[in-house]
Design an enzyme around this catalytic site. Structure first.
Site, PDB file in Angstrom:
ATOM      1  N   GLY A 175       7.071   3.268   0.168  1.00  0.00           N
ATOM      2  CA  GLY A 175       5.717   2.861  -0.222  1.00  0.00           C
ATOM      3  C   GLY A 175       5.230   3.691  -1.405  1.00  0.00           C
ATOM      4  N   GLY A 176       5.763   4.932  -1.461  1.00  0.00           N
ATOM      5  CA  GLY A 176       5.411   5.809  -2.579  1.00  0.00           C
ATOM      6  C   GLY A 176       6.472   5.803  -3.673  1.00  0.00           C
TER       7      GLY A 176
ATOM      8  N   THR B   7       1.176  12.206   3.948  1.00  0.00           N
ATOM      9  CA  THR B   7       1.228  12.934   5.224  1.00  0.00           C
ATOM     10  C   THR B   7       1.905  14.293   5.067  1.00  0.00           C
ATOM     11  OG1 THR B   7       1.331  10.794   6.369  1.00  0.00           O
ATOM     12  CG2 THR B   7       1.906  12.737   7.674  1.00  0.00           C
TER      13      THR B   7
ATOM     14  N   GLY C  88       7.500  11.379   5.519  1.00  0.00           N
ATOM     15  CA  GLY C  88       6.614  10.331   6.014  1.00  0.00           C
ATOM     16  C   GLY C  88       7.369   9.020   6.151  1.00  0.00           C
TER      17      GLY C  88
ATOM     18  N   GLU D  64      14.562  10.611  -1.120  1.00  0.00           N
ATOM     19  CA  GLU D  64      14.290  10.854   0.303  1.00  0.00           C
ATOM     20  C   GLU D  64      15.518  10.563   1.143  1.00  0.00           C
ATOM     21  OE1 GLU D  64      10.945   8.283   0.715  1.00  0.00           O
ATOM     22  OE2 GLU D  64       9.513   9.929   0.550  1.00  0.00           O
TER      23      GLU D  64
HETATM   24  O1  DER Z   1       7.552   6.530   0.014  1.00  0.00           O
HETATM   25  C1  DER Z   1       7.737   7.035   1.153  1.00  0.00           C
HETATM   26  O2  DER Z   1       8.709   6.747   1.882  1.00  0.00           O
HETATM   27  C2  DER Z   1       6.730   8.022   1.650  1.00  0.00           C
HETATM   28  O3  DER Z   1       7.279   8.790   2.658  1.00  0.00           O
HETATM   29  C3  DER Z   1       5.450   7.286   2.069  1.00  0.00           C
HETATM   30  O4  DER Z   1       5.617   5.909   2.076  1.00  0.00           O
HETATM   31  C4  DER Z   1       4.902   7.741   3.409  1.00  0.00           C
HETATM   32  O5  DER Z   1       3.627   7.204   3.527  1.00  0.00           O
HETATM   33  P1  DER Z   1       2.308   8.105   3.772  1.00  0.00           P
HETATM   34  O6  DER Z   1       1.631   8.271   2.462  1.00  0.00           O
HETATM   35  O7  DER Z   1       1.533   7.275   4.737  1.00  0.00           O
HETATM   36  O8  DER Z   1       2.749   9.437   4.349  1.00  0.00           O
END
Ligand code: DER
Length: 280
Positions: free
Chosen positions: A101-102, A33, A87, A108
């Protein structure tokens, strides 16, 4: 696609409202995002961006900044950030969110806390200690707009761990209430995912009742109100399940937990109908 359009909508709306000319040091998150966030910041023009520096939250984030020909800075030079925009994998009714998730949630969270406009004010009437008002803004598509964490993003809480300790941590997480916790395996490489910091990621799903309140700690009614709510519930057991974030973080070898509780100032979700939902 509808999802991509909703990501762009959330990102553009949040940038227009929260990335203002007076903001000179800007934290840029990770994921799919934030490219729309950078796109909208670039559209604000070279004149305003030439006086700004952008702090990345990992390899992908750095590449975004460099490729957009924005000025790259690091958190050592700029430990205090005007605003961080990022995100999220899921955001609940109380603005608690799952991130990671990433696999970028350690850096972050560092940048989210660096965007800390901490103003400890005590409202005499209610004797309430206002905690922190981070300039930390979330942008996401409609799939992330949730009520209870874990009900939409089902792969579990991302937890960055040192490789040496991952087996022990998996055992402890199984005992803590996540029998389905697993080491995150890479897709385009044999073996586990390795974070930008050289660590492993564990994904730990917990039952819904443990995710209702992953952080908020209510002092026992029989005990005096602040300033030590965190301690009393532990003594009275009230904080048992609501200390999930702390209990995971205290496992030896855990580097950072992908639960960001009471940190985001606002969350913007693009919807399929072209509207934007804002939580704050
Ligand atoms: O890893 C994270 O926290 C990222 O911000 C990610 O998970 C955000 O997800 P997106 O690809 O839907 O923006």
């Amino acid at each position: 696609s509808a999802v991509e359009a909703s990501k762009r909508l959330a990102a553009w709306t949040a940038v227009d409202r929260h990335i203002l000319p007076e903001h000179k040091v800007i934290g840029i998150g990770s994921g799919s995002t934030v490219p729309y966030v950078v796109e909208r910041i670039v559209a604000q023009g070279k004149a305003v961006n030439k006086d700004r520096v952008f702090i990345p939250t990992g390899f992908q984030s750095k590449e975004l900044i460099v490729n957009a020909e924005l000025l790259l800075g690091d958190v050592d030079q700029y430990p205090v950030i005007d605003v961080t925009i990022d995100g999220a994998d899921e955001v609940d009714h109380d603005l608690n969110c799952i991130k990671g998730g990433g696999g970028c949630h350690l850096r972050e969270k560092v940048l989210a806390e660096a965007a800390d406009t901490y103003v400890p004010t005590i409202e005499r009437s209610a004797m309430i200690m206002r905690s922190t008002d981070y300039s930390f803004v979330l942008v996401a598509d409609y799939r992330k707009n949730s009520k209870v964490l874990g009900t939409m993003f089902k792969q579990g809480i991302p937890i960055e761990v040192v490789p040496f300790a991952y087996t022990k941590i998996l055992q402890n997480l199984h005992l803590l209430g996540s029998p389905r916790a697993v080491l995150r395996m890479a897709k385009a490489k044999a073996g586990p995912v390795v974070s930008d910091n050289g660590n492993f990621i564990i994904d730990a799903p917990f039952p819904e009742e443990m995710m209702q309140d992953p952080y908020t700690v209510r002092p026992s009614p029989s005990l005096p109100f602040p300033p030590f709510p965190l301690i009393f519930p532990m003594l009275t057991g009230l904080g048992e399940h609501t200390q999930l974030l702390t209990r995971i973080k205290m496992l030896t070898g855990v580097v950072e937990v992908g639960l960001f509780c009471h940190m985001a100032k606002a969350a913007y979700f693009g919807n399929q109908d072209g509207s934007v939902t804002i939580k704050w």
